[in-house]
Design a protein around this motif. Structure first.
Motif, short mmCIF file in Angstrom:
data_model
loop_
_atom_site.label_atom_id
_atom_site.label_comp_id
_atom_site.label_asym_id
_atom_site.label_seq_id
_atom_site.Cartn_x
_atom_site.Cartn_y
_atom_site.Cartn_z
N ALA A 138 50.76 -11.65 13.03
CA ALA A 138 51.94 -11.13 13.71
C ALA A 138 51.77 -9.65 14.04
O ALA A 138 52.09 -9.20 15.15
N PHE A 139 51.23 -8.89 13.09
CA PHE A 139 51.03 -7.46 13.32
C PHE A 139 50.01 -7.23 14.43
O PHE A 139 50.20 -6.36 15.30
N THR A 140 48.93 -7.99 14.42
CA THR A 140 47.91 -7.85 15.46
C THR A 140 48.47 -8.20 16.82
O THR A 140 48.17 -7.55 17.84
N ALA A 141 49.33 -9.23 16.87
CA ALA A 141 49.94 -9.61 18.14
C ALA A 141 50.81 -8.49 18.69
O ALA A 141 50.80 -8.20 19.89
N VAL A 142 51.57 -7.82 17.81
CA VAL A 142 52.43 -6.72 18.25
C VAL A 142 51.58 -5.57 18.79
O VAL A 142 51.90 -4.98 19.83
N CYS A 143 50.51 -5.23 18.08
CA CYS A 143 49.64 -4.14 18.54
C CYS A 143 48.93 -4.51 19.84
O CYS A 143 48.77 -3.67 20.74
N ALA A 144 48.49 -5.75 19.94
CA ALA A 144 47.82 -6.18 21.17
C ALA A 144 48.78 -6.14 22.35
O ALA A 144 48.40 -5.75 23.47
N ALA A 145 50.04 -6.52 22.11
CA ALA A 145 51.03 -6.44 23.19
C ALA A 145 51.25 -4.99 23.61
O ALA A 145 51.35 -4.70 24.82
N GLY A 146 51.31 -4.08 22.64
CA GLY A 146 51.46 -2.67 22.99
C GLY A 146 50.28 -2.14 23.78
O GLY A 146 50.45 -1.41 24.77
N ALA A 147 49.06 -2.50 23.34
CA ALA A 147 47.88 -2.07 24.07
C ALA A 147 47.85 -2.67 25.47
O ALA A 147 47.48 -2.00 26.45
N PHE A 206 41.36 -7.77 32.84
CA PHE A 206 39.91 -7.78 32.66
C PHE A 206 39.50 -6.76 31.58
O PHE A 206 38.67 -7.06 30.72
N LEU A 207 40.11 -5.57 31.63
CA LEU A 207 39.80 -4.56 30.61
C LEU A 207 40.27 -4.99 29.23
O LEU A 207 39.61 -4.73 28.22
N LEU A 208 41.40 -5.67 29.20
CA LEU A 208 41.92 -6.14 27.92
C LEU A 208 41.03 -7.24 27.33
O LEU A 208 40.83 -7.32 26.11
N PHE A 209 40.47 -8.08 28.22
CA PHE A 209 39.46 -9.04 27.76
C PHE A 209 38.28 -8.29 27.13
O PHE A 209 37.75 -8.70 26.08
N GLY A 210 37.85 -7.22 27.77
CA GLY A 210 36.74 -6.44 27.23
C GLY A 210 37.04 -5.89 25.85
O GLY A 210 36.20 -5.92 24.95
N VAL A 211 38.27 -5.39 25.67
CA VAL A 211 38.66 -4.88 24.35
C VAL A 211 38.65 -6.01 23.33
O VAL A 211 38.15 -5.86 22.20
N GLY A 212 39.17 -7.17 23.71
CA GLY A 212 39.21 -8.30 22.78
C GLY A 212 37.84 -8.77 22.37
O GLY A 212 37.60 -9.08 21.19
N PHE A 213 36.90 -8.81 23.32
CA PHE A 213 35.53 -9.21 22.98
C PHE A 213 34.83 -8.13 22.16
O PHE A 213 34.04 -8.43 21.27
N GLU A 255 38.70 -9.70 18.47
CA GLU A 255 40.06 -10.03 18.07
C GLU A 255 40.68 -10.94 19.12
O GLU A 255 40.79 -10.59 20.29
N ARG A 256 41.11 -12.12 18.69
CA ARG A 256 41.61 -13.16 19.60
C ARG A 256 42.90 -12.74 20.28
O ARG A 256 43.15 -13.10 21.43
N TRP A 257 43.76 -11.98 19.58
CA TRP A 257 45.07 -11.67 20.14
C TRP A 257 44.99 -10.77 21.37
O TRP A 257 45.83 -10.86 22.26
N TYR A 258 43.99 -9.92 21.44
CA TYR A 258 43.83 -9.10 22.65
C TYR A 258 43.46 -9.99 23.83
O TYR A 258 43.92 -9.77 24.97
N ARG A 259 42.63 -10.98 23.58
CA ARG A 259 42.25 -11.89 24.66
C ARG A 259 43.43 -12.76 25.10
O ARG A 259 43.58 -13.07 26.28
N LEU A 260 44.27 -13.16 24.12
CA LEU A 260 45.47 -13.91 24.48
C LEU A 260 46.43 -13.05 25.31
O LEU A 260 47.06 -13.53 26.25
N ALA A 261 46.54 -11.76 24.93
CA ALA A 261 47.38 -10.86 25.73
C ALA A 261 46.81 -10.72 27.14
O ALA A 261 47.56 -10.66 28.13
N ALA A 262 45.48 -10.67 27.25
CA ALA A 262 44.85 -10.59 28.57
C ALA A 262 45.14 -11.84 29.39
O ALA A 262 45.40 -11.76 30.60
N LEU A 263 45.10 -13.01 28.75
CA LEU A 263 45.43 -14.24 29.46
C LEU A 263 46.88 -14.22 29.94
O LEU A 263 47.18 -14.70 31.05
#
Length: 543
Positions: free
Chosen positions: A440-449, A475-482, A486-494
């Motif tokens: 949950a915490f990672t999802a919140v941070c990924a949403a903020g990023a 696309f940049l958020l995918f790069g951060v996730g890879f 961290e999966r949540w950054y990639r989900l935010a990118a999707l």
């Protein structure tokens, strides 16, 4: 010859004794040879039927608990008004005698009632103690009853009476007596104008209540005293000039802040003496209420008199709570108390920033504060402080929408801050296991990023290519996730990519000029293929 006869008798006696012993041994052996009786099993205990839990009768609870307390409060306030408005017509000795006679009669009546109904009688007895305290207070402060002119002598008498209340309640081991007497004593002082003398008297009562917190570990009495002390100061704060009429504004402000600092120190020291002996909820209640009283009243006073000093005042409050966190850790207090002090330190710093910064500098200050809180939380393993850090970053992100100059730098800093705060450290949320809380915490941070990145790229794109900016941000958020795995950054990118595709189909196809359509679709296709290729390679490696 006689001696020989005596010896023969002795020998015969010994032989008879030996024969008797042999017979007894034979008898004992025959008894032991018999079959031992079977042990009788003890009767199984009869389990009494379990009675259903008794439901509290709301009517009876209100009638016995609340009406008694409300009744004694109303009675003492009424007598206090009687003393204030009508005792001035009496002589000096009559004023003193009548006041103490009323309080003694009420206290004696309470002791008599306590023989039959202990709780009810103690409530009335506590009211008698509170009335006696008010009479002592009125002897100097209320003009209609004033007998003592010396403020020092009046304070000494009040201090002695507070000691008497504490001693009586402690010997009776009655939290009811202590609570009623101190609570009413604190509130009767607000029936007339509040001056420095009133605040000194309430401080004495608060010190008496804190004795029970330190010695008996009672919570309700000192907690209600905390609320009453700050409430008294609130009443004074809205009555400008009553505390030190005619004094310079600086002196008046210093006097007010001095009382607030005294309240804060009294309650903080009493809490941190033996914090492990108190319930965690009580520790948190004391900490939060003490912070709220000091911060709100102090900020109000400073802003009313010298607004330029507000930033410095809030910094001092933040440092005080940082020191409280250090002391609580040295005292091995519950971790929740230490985390609360740390979180309040960060919140106070965030509140201080608007007093000294504005526009771009304010957003930057909030970003630095949130980042510092999040990184510090990893060192002290405080999930509460990390949550506060992320909250401050979101405040900075919201404020960034109104800042045009320097917006790109601010958004870039926010993206980095969200990612850094999210990485590492433990995360705990009440009611959730640690892995779920971490997600949950990672999802919140990924949403903020993600929001920061979308705003950053969107600010650089021409007006007609907003959708393309969203695609680039995804696309940049995918790069951060890879990069950080961290999966949540990639989900935010999707999610951002899905919004971009929806806008492209519903809005841009009909409105974009031909050239912008070509660029948008080509770049979108290339980026989608690159992301898909990356996913394919990862899947093959795992396979």
């Amino acid at each position: 010859m006689a001696d020989e006869g005596d010896g023969q008798d002795l020998r015969d006696t010994v032989k008879r004794l030996e024969a008797t012993v042999a017979a007894l041994e034979t008898r004992l052996a025959s008894l032991e040879a018999r079959e031992a009786p079977r042990p009788v099993a003890p009767p199984s205990p009869v389990t009494p039927p379990v009675a259903a839990p008794e439901q509290r009768d709301l009517e009876a609870h209100v009638g016995t608990y609340w009406l008694s307390r409300l009744g004694i409060v109303a009675l003492i306030i009424g007598i206090a008004y009687l003393i204030t408005y009508h005792f001035g017509e009496l002589g000096v000795l009559a004023r003193v005698g009548a006041g103490y006679l009323l309080s003694a009669g009420l206290g004696a009546f309470g002791l008599w009632l306590a023989r039959r109904h202990q709780l009810f009688g103690r409530i009335v007895f506590g009211g008698g103690l509170a009335l006696a305290y008010f009479v002592t207070y009125a002897l100097h402060f209320i003009p209609a009853v004033r007998v003592i002119d010396s403020e020092v002598l009046a304070l000494v008498l009040l201090a002695g009476f507070v000691v008497a209340i504490v001693t009586i309640a402690h010997r009776m081991q009655s939290e009811t007596v202590a609570g009623i007497a101190l609570f009413l004593g604190l509130h009767t002082g607000m029936l007339s104008d509040i001056t420095a003398f009133t605040l000194l008297s309430t401080t004495l009562l608060a010190a008496g209540a804190l004795f029970f917190l330190v010695r008996n570990r009672w919570v309700i009495v000192p907690l209600s005293s905390l609320v009453a002390v700050y409430s008294t100061h609130v009443v004074w704060a809205v009555r400008t000039g009553h505390m030190a009429p005619g004094a310079p504004e600086d002196d008046r402000l210093l006097l007010s802040l001095g009382f607030l600092a005294l309240y804060f120190l009294l309650f903080s020291v009493a809490l941190l003496v033996r914090p492990r002996d108190l319930p965690v909820r009580a520790c948190l209640a004391f900490t939060l209420l003490n912070w709220a009283g000091l911060t709100s009243l102090g900020a109000y006073e400073v802003s009313q008199e010298q607004d330029s000093h507000l930033f410095g005042f809030l910094l001092v409050v933040a440092l005080a709570h940082g020191a409280g966190a250090a002391v609580s850790r040295l005292q091995r207090a519950p971790s929740a108390l230490t985390h609360a002090y740390l979180a309040l330190t960060a919140v106070t710093l965030a509140l201080a920033m608007p007093a000294n910064y504005d526009d771009v500098a304010l957003v930057a200050a909030w970003t630095v504060t949130g980042l510092a809180a999040g990184l510090a939380a990893r060192g002290v393993e405080s999930p509460v402080l990390r949550g506060v850090g992320v909250l401050i970053l979101y405040v900075a992100l919201g404020a960034c929408e109104w800042q045009t100059p320097g917006r790109l730098s601010l958004l870039t800093g926010l993206v980095v801050a969200f990612v850094l705060v999210e990485r590492g450290g433990t995360v705990r949320v009440a009611g959730l296991p640690e892995p779920e809380a971490r997600k949950a915490f990672t999802a919140v941070c990924a949403a903020g990023a993600g929001l920061s990145l979308v705003a950053l790229v969107g600010a650089r794109m021409p007006e007609g290519l907003v959708t393309l900016g969203w695609v680039i941000a995804a696309f940049l958020l995918f790069g951060v996730g890879f990069a950080v795995r961290e999966r949540w950054y990639r989900l935010a990118a999707l999610a951002v990519l899905g919004l971009a595709l929806g806008r492209l189909v519903l809005v841009d196809v009909a409105k974009l000029p031909p050239d912008q359509r070509v660029v948008t679709f080509i770049l979108l296709g290339v980026m989608l293929l690159l992301v898909s290729y990356t996913y394919t390679r990862l899947r093959d490696r795992r396979g």
